[in-house]
Design a protein around this motif. Sequence first.
Motif, PDB file in Angstrom:
ATOM      1  N   LEU A  87       2.373   6.243  -7.063  1.00  0.00           N
ATOM      2  CA  LEU A  87       1.301   6.806  -7.881  1.00  0.00           C
ATOM      3  C   LEU A  87       1.165   8.317  -7.677  1.00  0.00           C
ATOM      4  O   LEU A  87       0.915   9.059  -8.637  1.00  0.00           O
ATOM      5  CB  LEU A  87      -0.025   6.108  -7.545  1.00  0.00           C
ATOM      6  CG  LEU A  87      -0.137   4.643  -7.979  1.00  0.00           C
ATOM      7  CD1 LEU A  87      -1.462   4.041  -7.483  1.00  0.00           C
ATOM      8  CD2 LEU A  87      -0.041   4.520  -9.504  1.00  0.00           C
ATOM      9  N   THR A  88       1.317   8.782  -6.429  1.00  0.00           N
ATOM     10  CA  THR A  88       1.215  10.226  -6.173  1.00  0.00           C
ATOM     11  C   THR A  88       2.328  10.985  -6.875  1.00  0.00           C
ATOM     12  O   THR A  88       2.098  12.029  -7.513  1.00  0.00           O
ATOM     13  CB  THR A  88       1.259  10.506  -4.659  1.00  0.00           C
ATOM     14  OG1 THR A  88       0.216   9.793  -4.006  1.00  0.00           O
ATOM     15  CG2 THR A  88       1.080  11.991  -4.384  1.00  0.00           C
ATOM     16  N   PHE A 127      10.432  15.887  -7.949  1.00  0.00           N
ATOM     17  CA  PHE A 127      10.703  16.505  -6.653  1.00  0.00           C
ATOM     18  C   PHE A 127       9.407  17.025  -6.022  1.00  0.00           C
ATOM     19  O   PHE A 127       9.148  16.810  -4.829  1.00  0.00           O
ATOM     20  CB  PHE A 127      11.706  17.647  -6.822  1.00  0.00           C
ATOM     21  CG  PHE A 127      11.868  18.509  -5.597  1.00  0.00           C
ATOM     22  CD1 PHE A 127      12.487  18.005  -4.458  1.00  0.00           C
ATOM     23  CD2 PHE A 127      11.380  19.813  -5.573  1.00  0.00           C
ATOM     24  CE1 PHE A 127      12.632  18.798  -3.318  1.00  0.00           C
ATOM     25  CE2 PHE A 127      11.518  20.605  -4.444  1.00  0.00           C
ATOM     26  CZ  PHE A 127      12.147  20.097  -3.313  1.00  0.00           C
ATOM     27  N   THR A 128       8.577  17.694  -6.820  1.00  0.00           N
ATOM     28  CA  THR A 128       7.296  18.190  -6.303  1.00  0.00           C
ATOM     29  C   THR A 128       6.400  17.026  -5.912  1.00  0.00           C
ATOM     30  O   THR A 128       5.668  17.096  -4.916  1.00  0.00           O
ATOM     31  CB  THR A 128       6.600  19.063  -7.364  1.00  0.00           C
ATOM     32  OG1 THR A 128       7.505  20.075  -7.836  1.00  0.00           O
ATOM     33  CG2 THR A 128       5.354  19.723  -6.788  1.00  0.00           C
ATOM     34  N   GLY A 129       6.450  15.945  -6.687  1.00  0.00           N
ATOM     35  CA  GLY A 129       5.650  14.749  -6.334  1.00  0.00           C
ATOM     36  C   GLY A 129       6.075  14.169  -5.006  1.00  0.00           C
ATOM     37  O   GLY A 129       5.228  13.701  -4.224  1.00  0.00           O
ATOM     38  N   PHE A 130       7.387  14.180  -4.742  1.00  0.00           N
ATOM     39  CA  PHE A 130       7.862  13.713  -3.437  1.00  0.00           C
ATOM     40  C   PHE A 130       7.237  14.544  -2.309  1.00  0.00           C
ATOM     41  O   PHE A 130       6.784  14.000  -1.283  1.00  0.00           O
ATOM     42  CB  PHE A 130       9.388  13.814  -3.359  1.00  0.00           C
ATOM     43  CG  PHE A 130      10.127  12.771  -4.145  1.00  0.00           C
ATOM     44  CD1 PHE A 130       9.464  11.667  -4.655  1.00  0.00           C
ATOM     45  CD2 PHE A 130      11.488  12.896  -4.390  1.00  0.00           C
ATOM     46  CE1 PHE A 130      10.146  10.689  -5.376  1.00  0.00           C
ATOM     47  CE2 PHE A 130      12.181  11.936  -5.111  1.00  0.00           C
ATOM     48  CZ  PHE A 130      11.503  10.845  -5.606  1.00  0.00           C
ATOM     49  N   LEU A 131       7.216  15.860  -2.496  1.00  0.00           N
ATOM     50  CA  LEU A 131       6.669  16.747  -1.463  1.00  0.00           C
ATOM     51  C   LEU A 131       5.200  16.430  -1.198  1.00  0.00           C
ATOM     52  O   LEU A 131       4.752  16.396  -0.049  1.00  0.00           O
ATOM     53  CB  LEU A 131       6.811  18.208  -1.889  1.00  0.00           C
ATOM     54  CG  LEU A 131       8.226  18.752  -2.107  1.00  0.00           C
ATOM     55  CD1 LEU A 131       8.153  20.209  -2.548  1.00  0.00           C
ATOM     56  CD2 LEU A 131       9.060  18.630  -0.835  1.00  0.00           C
ATOM     57  N   VAL A 132       4.452  16.207  -2.276  1.00  0.00           N
ATOM     58  CA  VAL A 132       3.010  15.967  -2.138  1.00  0.00           C
ATOM     59  C   VAL A 132       2.723  14.577  -1.590  1.00  0.00           C
ATOM     60  O   VAL A 132       1.736  14.373  -0.876  1.00  0.00           O
ATOM     61  CB  VAL A 132       2.325  16.171  -3.508  1.00  0.00           C
ATOM     62  CG1 VAL A 132       0.851  15.796  -3.439  1.00  0.00           C
ATOM     63  CG2 VAL A 132       2.491  17.606  -3.978  1.00  0.00           C
ATOM     64  N   GLY A 159       0.809  -1.215   0.000  1.00  0.00           N
ATOM     65  CA  GLY A 159       0.000   0.000   0.000  1.00  0.00           C
ATOM     66  C   GLY A 159       0.836   1.255   0.000  1.00  0.00           C
ATOM     67  O   GLY A 159       0.567   2.204  -0.748  1.00  0.00           O
ATOM     68  N   GLY A 160       1.866   1.285   0.854  1.00  0.00           N
ATOM     69  CA  GLY A 160       2.725   2.463   0.908  1.00  0.00           C
ATOM     70  C   GLY A 160       3.469   2.695  -0.388  1.00  0.00           C
ATOM     71  O   GLY A 160       3.582   3.836  -0.874  1.00  0.00           O
ATOM     72  N   GLY A 161       3.980   1.625  -0.989  1.00  0.00           N
ATOM     73  CA  GLY A 161       4.686   1.765  -2.263  1.00  0.00           C
ATOM     74  C   GLY A 161       3.782   2.285  -3.365  1.00  0.00           C
ATOM     75  O   GLY A 161       4.171   3.160  -4.156  1.00  0.00           O
ATOM     76  N   LEU A 162       2.541   1.750  -3.428  1.00  0.00           N
ATOM     77  CA  LEU A 162       1.595   2.229  -4.433  1.00  0.00           C
ATOM     78  C   LEU A 162       1.252   3.697  -4.215  1.00  0.00           C
ATOM     79  O   LEU A 162       1.232   4.494  -5.166  1.00  0.00           O
ATOM     80  CB  LEU A 162       0.310   1.381  -4.376  1.00  0.00           C
ATOM     81  CG  LEU A 162       0.390  -0.017  -4.995  1.00  0.00           C
ATOM     82  CD1 LEU A 162      -0.865  -0.820  -4.653  1.00  0.00           C
ATOM     83  CD2 LEU A 162       0.546   0.089  -6.524  1.00  0.00           C
ATOM     84  N   GLN A 163       0.983   4.070  -2.968  1.00  0.00           N
ATOM     85  CA  GLN A 163       0.562   5.446  -2.681  1.00  0.00           C
ATOM     86  C   GLN A 163       1.657   6.447  -3.034  1.00  0.00           C
ATOM     87  O   GLN A 163       1.404   7.464  -3.707  1.00  0.00           O
ATOM     88  CB  GLN A 163       0.169   5.558  -1.198  1.00  0.00           C
ATOM     89  CG  GLN A 163      -0.388   6.919  -0.803  1.00  0.00           C
ATOM     90  CD  GLN A 163       0.682   7.862  -0.284  1.00  0.00           C
ATOM     91  OE1 GLN A 163       1.673   7.428   0.306  1.00  0.00           O
ATOM     92  NE2 GLN A 163       0.506   9.153  -0.540  1.00  0.00           N
ATOM     93  N   VAL A 164       2.891   6.189  -2.603  1.00  0.00           N
ATOM     94  CA  VAL A 164       3.992   7.119  -2.889  1.00  0.00           C
ATOM     95  C   VAL A 164       4.306   7.141  -4.388  1.00  0.00           C
ATOM     96  O   VAL A 164       4.467   8.216  -4.988  1.00  0.00           O
ATOM     97  CB  VAL A 164       5.244   6.730  -2.074  1.00  0.00           C
ATOM     98  CG1 VAL A 164       6.461   7.543  -2.527  1.00  0.00           C
ATOM     99  CG2 VAL A 164       5.005   6.951  -0.591  1.00  0.00           C
TER     100      VAL A 164
END
Length: 802
Positions: free
Chosen positions: A105-106, A126-131, A98-103
């Motif tokens: 995909l986001t 980089f912005t995706g990491f922040l979000v 779940g955590g891998g998918l969420q990070v």
Amino acid sequence: MPYPVFAAGALPAYLTEVVALVLAGAVIAYVSKRIGLVPIVGFLIAGVIIGPNQLGLVKDIELVDATAEIGVLLLLFTIGIEFSLEKLAKIRRLIVGGGGLQVGLTTAAVTLILLPFGVDWKVGIFTGFLVALSSTAIVLKLLGDRNETGTEAGQASVGLLIFQDIAIIVMVLLVPMLAGAGGGPLDIAQALGTALGVIVLVFVVAQRLMPPLLEAVARTCSSEVFLLVIVGICLGTAYLVGLAGVSISLGAFLAGLVVSESKFSEHAFGEILPLQILFSATFFVSVGMLLDLGFLVQNLPLVLGIVVVLLLLKAVIAMASVRMLGYSLPVAAATGLTLAQVGEFSFVLERAGREVGLTPAGMGADGAQTFIAATVLMMAATPGLVALAGRVQGKLRDKMGAASDAAAPMPTVDDAHFAHLHDHVIVAGYGGAARKLVRVLRGSGVPFVVATLSPEGAREAESMGLHVLRGDYSKQHILNALGLDRAKLLVIPDDGPAMAHRVAAVAGVLSPTTRIIASTRTHLDIHHLNEGGVDRVIAEDLEALVALFEEVLRQYQIEPDRILDAEEALRAGNYAAFDRDAETVEPVVTDEAGHMTRTVTIRETAMAAERSLDELHLDEHDVTALAVVQDGTTYEHPGPSTVLHPGNTLTLEGPTDAFKHLAPLFRSDPGEGSAGNDGGDAGPPPPNPYPTPSQVTPSMRRRIDTERTYTLEPDPEAAKKCSHLHQIRPVQPSAHGCEDCLKTGDWWVHLRICMVCGYVGCCDSSPNQHARKHYEATGHAIIRSLEPGETWGWCYEDDVTL
């Protein structure tokens, strides 16, 4: 080096900021609570008001940041204590899958959204990491406050947050690569390997060291020492993990997980909770301080638009990630709403990106401010989102039916301790009185649970199969874990007035329908304990008088119901009858039958011992045997063949003069006083303070079993006053009587045994006082009584009963 001294009238520079931070947080959080907002929102608002961008009351941002970081560490440490390795293993699919998918995909979704706007793909990642990161501190705090950490949605949220905390390690390493500042896949692999090794090392070392360490600390029975050690474990583990390049927050969480495997986990949680609350509040205030209200007002449409987009994006992706693992739609929807905000570690990552030239969406300083404003607003909205998550989950479950939850791979875990107990008794402490009370409760079938700080007492109770919780029962967390709100009674049998007052003050507020009973040695403490919230105070000195009064009435053959009424009248109004001149007990009318009875105890050396009633010729004196008690059983109107044994209780009925003539039959030493005076006055006592040889009782002549092993369990309260407990060990008697008296042919009054070497000597009431002489010659300070039914000990050196 001289100690720092503040000049008269001068204030330390930091004090103004600390006072502003604490007072503003307290006042605004109180107002927020009064108007229906959770305190976290109040802390955020307080930070906005006192921060450098508004009133500027707090300017030392570094000090606040350091304090806030400690708050996050303590929060994650307490979450780790509550979670445990067993619960972590149950959600391993959530953490990895779940955590891998969420990070993933986001991050991908944010990158794809930004590409059409001309944003470089590296900046998009980089912005995706922040979000992708959510607020571990806020979510776990809210779930804990709502008792939802153990629900399916709660555990799904925790699983995804744990993965995010681990993913930060990789993200920090990737930031320089995205900015073209070096680094490569080998660095990432090395960092992940180091993190995995550190985690394994923490668990292996801690599982070996933690149980004996906490056991040794708990033995001190010092809350100060225990708290310092627990804080040291939290911060020390975080520091060591940080040295290896792993997130210190993850290190604090790991430390909590290790402590959760100890029997002292609840004790640790209760001690550290006040500190965690204080420092966590500082963290939320510090987040609010980042917001610039001027920038927010000028760019309100942009910021609100970004907030809406990010909330929808994160909620949908988190929901989809959990749904793909087979969880029901209600659980997935609740998880998505719970994790919809952007988290505090995004600030850390944003700062790392700024240092190498990366900014959110490539917008420079305006992008950083927009990101901060949107993040703070989302954090402030999180309490409402979590509350909404619960309502949405309930409505979806009702619409889809209960079967929708059956597909969930993991059952809901109930975090409540002793959840099966209700209408039970909480026994606070495990001293001498509590041990006796527990024996009675156990035999009666009344449900109960024991709370104690003593490791020895807890082990003893657990060995008997009792429900036991280690911890300070004056703390709210421990009382809640004991099921106080479901308990019928809270009994405080051994503690002093100060501790009993403290426990009652907390328990009375938490559960006013639970009756609180405390015992105290003297009636002088009654008023103080009543003011503290104790409903019923048992004063030992006055209860002894009640028992005396009861025995008087029993001997006058007063009916049991009338005796109970008289006892309650004595106890009414906190024993008011003993403090007033006016009569508060109704007169007890005795009849002639009550005056014509006597109850006598058969002594070992009495003439009546081992004789039948027929041999006593009671009928010659118009005396009748009404009852005899043997081994706890009462036999009404015993027959003439009934034999009386030492320890039996005999009830007789007859004229007063007859009892005077029968007195010699029941004297404990018929050789003294019966000859020559026909049972009358035995004359004045001998001038010698010690018994004469003819007065030596069988207890002075009895033989001690030299094969028996004796131990001593000191009362916990008394043990605090003795510094020689290390001398105590299991011993066997050195002789069947006083070792030295047997050599000289002397006698003794009472026997004592040395708990160091097993020497048997006579007491201080004996002519030779061999027990004390043995102590003076050897320095063996601890002795124990060898008298029947006595288990107390004594320390000659510290002059204390054990």
